[in-house]
Motif scaffolding. Structure first.
Motif, PDB file in Angstrom:
ATOM      1  N   ASP A 116       6.377   9.383  -5.820  1.00  0.00           N
ATOM      2  CA  ASP A 116       6.670   8.967  -4.444  1.00  0.00           C
ATOM      3  C   ASP A 116       8.169   8.919  -4.182  1.00  0.00           C
ATOM      4  N   GLN A 161       1.621  12.593  -0.541  1.00  0.00           N
ATOM      5  CA  GLN A 161       1.844  11.149  -0.401  1.00  0.00           C
ATOM      6  C   GLN A 161       0.561  10.430   0.004  1.00  0.00           C
ATOM      7  N   ASN A 162      -0.254  11.077   0.845  1.00  0.00           N
ATOM      8  CA  ASN A 162      -1.548  10.488   1.206  1.00  0.00           C
ATOM      9  C   ASN A 162      -2.449  10.388  -0.019  1.00  0.00           C
ATOM     10  N   GLU A 176      -1.320   7.523  -2.253  1.00  0.00           N
ATOM     11  CA  GLU A 176      -1.700   6.222  -1.701  1.00  0.00           C
ATOM     12  C   GLU A 176      -3.161   5.918  -2.008  1.00  0.00           C
ATOM     13  N   SER A 177      -4.016   6.927  -1.824  1.00  0.00           N
ATOM     14  CA  SER A 177      -5.442   6.741  -2.112  1.00  0.00           C
ATOM     15  C   SER A 177      -5.679   6.480  -3.594  1.00  0.00           C
ATOM     16  N   THR A 235      -3.535   5.293  -5.743  1.00  0.00           N
ATOM     17  CA  THR A 235      -2.977   3.981  -6.093  1.00  0.00           C
ATOM     18  C   THR A 235      -3.992   2.876  -5.841  1.00  0.00           C
ATOM     19  N   ASN A 236      -4.686   2.949  -4.708  1.00  0.00           N
ATOM     20  CA  ASN A 236      -5.712   1.946  -4.400  1.00  0.00           C
ATOM     21  C   ASN A 236      -6.854   2.008  -5.407  1.00  0.00           C
TER      22      ASN A 236
END
Length: 418
Positions: free
Chosen positions: A72, A355-356, A359-360, A362-363
């Motif tokens: 990131d 980046q999307n 983020e997914s 990471t969750n």
């Protein structure tokens, strides 16, 4: 013999029991102090093996999370740099539109535009050689320690990086690019029409060194007909012509054929060389054997586009008999700038998609790590209520055993002999 055996048993058995009880109580106290039920694999072999597996899973997930942070960070820096490049390109495009209003453009206006374009050109050059937080060049491919775009002493720019793309694994099944090749972003841009680029042989020996300009297309049809051949300009021995003076010969690169009327042409520094619809300018004092190359292409690098625009402003001003050439190259510059902006927008879209994804992922990692820690806690961690109750029971049992031993150890047949 009977008295000796009975006395040994009377002492050894209680001491053994008290030692065992003390050991159990020490273990419980250690569990309470550490908060762990399994202190060694011997405490629960199956549970210890499961805890070890969960530790490895959690450690791997945390490594993926560190990779995501690094990814990131690098993507954010790349996106920020591309935003700055797009802003600079937008300003150059505005200047190109202004330069296209030849009817109202004065010489002072044109020189002011040329001066700002040169400044913006240097700004582009710096941005395309931007570094990340670790001090590596963003757009150099695998060659992060090498400057990707280099200003050649003999004129023009070259890409010294490679086409490699670095990847980082962010999960067991997902690997994402952490960079983009500068060649892909800034060099391999489709040209609005057949174009060309120039460079000098790095082994040239001229003093001062010979330089070749970016050049300009003066006859698009002739260039289209000549494409995809390239041109080599070679400086010959001054004694080859009479009177002796510097001279050059122009050959087709693919087969070495001399182009018509281009053998042993006298050289005058600063004069233009026109060949196959292309016009370039050589300066300096090239030595015999020095070579300069003109490569035709259906692509045109971003720096080349800016360089040709600047060359148009400086060498083919309106009102000097080259209005058609000037107008054609202004139009070509606008189209090529739009192509460059589109390419950068495509790369930014790819960055946004990555980046999307991070983020997914990471969750997902946060959820899986939380679940793994919960399972590990249930297997490994101590049950505080049970452990405290057990410690109290073990403490009372040990005290009772100690008191019992204190009383029984005083018993002796001699106490009953009168």
């Amino acid at each position: 013999m009977a008295d000796r055996i009975s006395t040994y048993w009377m002492f050894s058995q209680p001491v053994s029991n008290m030692t065992r009880l003390q050991s159990q109580m020490n273990l419980t106290q250690q569990q309470l102090s550490t908060g762990l039920r399994i202190l060694t694999p011997a405490d629960d072999p199956v549970g210890a093996a499961r805890v070890l597996q969960l530790d490895q899973d959690i450690a791997l997930t945390e490594q993926y999370e560190r990779n995501i942070i690094l990814l990131d960070s690098r993507l954010t820096e790349e996106e920020s740099t591309l935003d700055a490049i797009n802003e600079t390109l937008g300003r150059i495009r505005e200047l190109t539109v202004q330069a296209g209003n030849a009817g109202v453009l004065t010489d002072e206006d044109r020189m002011a535009i040329a001066q700002e374009v040169e400044e913006r050109f240097d700004e582009l050059y710096d941005l395309m050689n931007a570094k990340d937080g670790a001090g590596e060049y963003l757009f150099a491919g695998f060659s992060g320690s090498s400057q990707p775009f280099v200003r050649n002493e003999a004129g023009g720019y070259s890409y010294e990086g490679d086409e490699g793309v670095r990847y980082l694994q962010v999960s067991s099944t997902i690997t994402l690019p952490s960079s983009d090749s500068g060649k892909d972003i800034f060099m391999d841009i489709k040209s609005s029409e057949t174009s060309f680029s120039t460079y000098a042989n790095p082994l040239n020996q001229g003093n001062p060194i010979g330089r070749i300009s970016a050049g300009l297309t003066v006859d698009q049809e002739a260039l289209d007909a000549f494409y995809p051949h390239d041109v080599v300009i070679t400086f010959e021995n001054p004694l080859d012509i009479d009177p002796a003076e510097p001279n050059y010969t122009v050959r087709r690169k693919s087969d070495g054929r001399i182009l018509e009327g281009m053998q042993n042409v006298p050289y005058v520094t600063g004069d233009e060389i026109n060949v196959a619809g292309m016009s370039v300018r050589l300066t300096g004092a090239p030595s015999p054997g020095d070579q300069f190359v003109i490569e035709t292409s259906s692509k045109q690098g971003l720096l080349t586009t800016a360089e040709k625009f600047l060359y148009t402003l400086e060498s083919y001003p309106p009102g000097t008999g080259f209005d058609d050439v000037y107008d054609a190259n202004i139009a070509s510059t606008l189209s090529n700038l739009d192509n460059a902006i589109d390419r950068i927008s495509q790369v930014q879209a790819r960055i946004g998609a990555r980046q999307n994804t991070t983020e997914s992922v990471t969750n997902q990692h946060a959820d899986s790590k939380l679940a793994a820690k919960d399972v590990r806690s249930k297997i490994r961690d101590v049950d505080w209520v049970e452990a405290v109750s057990r410690l109290q029971m073990e403490s009372l049992t040990l005290q009772a055993a100690q008191q019992s031993f204190a009383q029984t150890s005083q018993l002796s047949l001699f106490n009953f002999i009168r």
